[in-house]
Design a protein around this motif. Structure first.
Motif, short mmCIF file in Angstrom:
data_model
loop_
_atom_site.label_atom_id
_atom_site.label_comp_id
_atom_site.label_asym_id
_atom_site.label_seq_id
_atom_site.Cartn_x
_atom_site.Cartn_y
_atom_site.Cartn_z
N ASP A 15 -2.14 5.30 9.00
CA ASP A 15 -1.76 6.69 9.21
C ASP A 15 -2.08 7.50 7.97
O ASP A 15 -2.51 6.96 6.94
CB ASP A 15 -0.29 6.82 9.61
N THR A 17 -0.22 9.11 5.88
CA THR A 17 0.73 9.17 4.77
C THR A 17 0.54 8.02 3.79
O THR A 17 0.58 8.23 2.58
CB THR A 17 2.17 9.16 5.29
N LYS A 296 1.92 10.90 15.72
CA LYS A 296 2.47 9.76 14.95
C LYS A 296 2.77 8.53 15.80
O LYS A 296 3.40 7.59 15.32
CB LYS A 296 3.74 10.17 14.19
N LYS A 315 4.65 6.99 10.42
CA LYS A 315 5.26 8.08 9.65
C LYS A 315 4.38 9.32 9.55
O LYS A 315 4.83 10.35 9.05
CB LYS A 315 5.62 7.57 8.24
N GLY A 316 3.15 9.22 9.97
CA GLY A 316 2.23 10.35 9.93
C GLY A 316 1.21 10.24 11.03
O GLY A 316 1.18 9.25 11.79
#
Length: 423
Positions: A15, A17, A296, A315-316
């Motif tokens: 992801d 993040t 997400k 988380k992203g």
């Protein structure tokens, strides 16, 4: 459903993040986290790759650097620095991991993994490259960019010809190309492309022809094809995923496909994501679809029922999600690599170096480089061996001639006489 997909497969995701990990490995049967690759920050969009059955590879989202992890270790390989001339916007590598192909703005750079040398720099795009892909046999690779061009290259020509030109140049897209996918068949495979211009194109590499162009009513952001190449899946900016049957092609090259125009379109549309679909992948048994999105979430779908079996929250926004073979090195306590990874060299370091590096596994390098072991101790002994071989072959020819003569005599004296007596 107790069995989601083939037990030999795992799921890899990343992801934007990079907080908990740079990339993660999941069990598709229950959605459990199996392992994670850390200490590298967030990876760029769709730059997570497997280098053979030994390493995971990814491009840093903000820095001019690639990261490489052993499949059985959460930490990157120590003392290996894969620094690139700029931030990588697209990344792929040969199936065995021997060559790494990275896009930096409008250029493609090819490195040899075992020594870190830059072997080629290709420049034919007019705007930044957005995606790259390679055939299953590693013979051809393709690049596409914001200029809408899709270029197909020969890896052999790129490594050996300083004036390498693309094998094919496709200019059927009007907006940035979002993803490329090669089917099976090597140099005669099909190439699938999608773009923000709402088109999904299918090309035949042997002839370079456009087989079909599917035109949707929303921009396309992701694609996947099952291993049989019977079903095409495309993800959209709306979050919808559409399934198209490739065994029922239209009679014309262009076919308009409208999502949401019919009340009964739920039979071909997967709906669960809330925004752009960023990644799609199909399991090897063609029963399960994997999807990732800016919302997400990574969904695991049952293709037959079009129902979400499991959801893996991130988380992203999801930058990569795909099925991969569950290689032994994922769970091996000691890595058994089939290739060697070295730090990248600069272009200046490669000017005078022309040495060939041989990587062996379980064999003494001295035996590989021993010329006498292949041609004999001296010329006389080789000539003597050739003479003996020739004599043996001549004896075998004479023996076969005698057998053929005997068969002929038997046929004349027995079979033909019996036919004559029967008449």
């Amino acid at each position: 459903m107790s069995r989601i997909t083939d037990a030999r497969e795992v799921i890899l995701t990343s992801d934007s993040t990079g907080e908990s990990w740079s990339a993660a490995v999941w069990d598709p049967r229950n959605g459990n986290l199996l392992s994670a690759f850390k200490n590298a920050g967030a990876l760029g969009h769709r730059t997570l790759q497997l280098a053979g059955d030994s390493y995971a590879l990814g491009a840093n989202a903000t820095k001019s650097r690639l990261h490489v992890w052993p499949l059985n270790n959460p930490l990157p390989v120590s003392n290996v620095w894969l620094t690139t001339p700029g931030k990588v916007s697209a990344l792929t590598c040969t199936p065995n991991g021997s060559y790494i192909i990275a896009a930096i703005t409008e250029k493609l750079l090819i490195w040899q993994t075992c020594n870190g040398r830059i072997l080629a720099t290709l420049s034919r795009h007019y705007q930044p490259i957005t995606c790259a892909s390679i055939t299953k046999d590693g013979s051809l690779f393709a690049s596409a960019g914001e200029d809408g061009l899709v270029l197909v290259w020969s890896l052999y020509s790129a490594l050996n010809d300083e004036r390498c030109t693309p094998v094919h140049v496709f200019s059927d897209h009007n907006l940035p190309v979002g993803e490329l996918h090669f089917g099976h068949g090597g140099a005669r495979a099909r190439l699938y492309t999608i773009s923000l211009d709402r088109k999904a194109n299918v090309y035949e590499l042997g002839s370079g022809n456009l087989l079909v162009s599917l035109i949707f009513n929303v921009p396309l952001t992701a694609l996947a094809v099952n291993i049989r190449e019977s079903e095409l899946f495309v993800g959209c900016t709306t979050g919808d995923i559409l399934q198209c049957n490739l065994h029922e092609p239209p009679r014309t090259v262009e076919l308009h496909v409208a999502i949401g125009s019919n009340e009964d379109d739920s039979s071909v549309v997967f709906r669960a994501h809330k925004s752009n679909v960023t990644a799609l992948s199909v399991s090897v048994d063609c029963r399960v679809l994997l999807s990732g999105s800016i919302d997400k979430a990574v969904h695991i779908w049952d293709i037959a029922s079009k129902q979400v079996l499991r959801t893996i929250e991130h988380k992203g926004p999801v930058t990569a999600a795909f099925f991969a073979m569950g290689f032994e090195n994922f769970r091996a306590p000691v890595l058994k690599p089939r290739l060697e990874v070295c730090s990248f060299q600069t272009e200046e370091d490669n000017v005078e170096e022309r040495a060939i590096k041989i990587i062996s596994r379980g064999r003494n390098p001295a035996e590989i480089l021993d010329f006498e072991s292949y041609v004999g101790n001296n010329t006389g002994s080789q000539e003597s061996a050739d003479t003996r071989k020739l004599e043996t072959m001549q004896e075998e020819i004479e023996r076969l001639k005698k057998i053929n003569s005997s068969l002929y005599q038997y046929s004349v004296t027995h079979i033909l006489n019996k036919i004559k007596d029967g008449q």
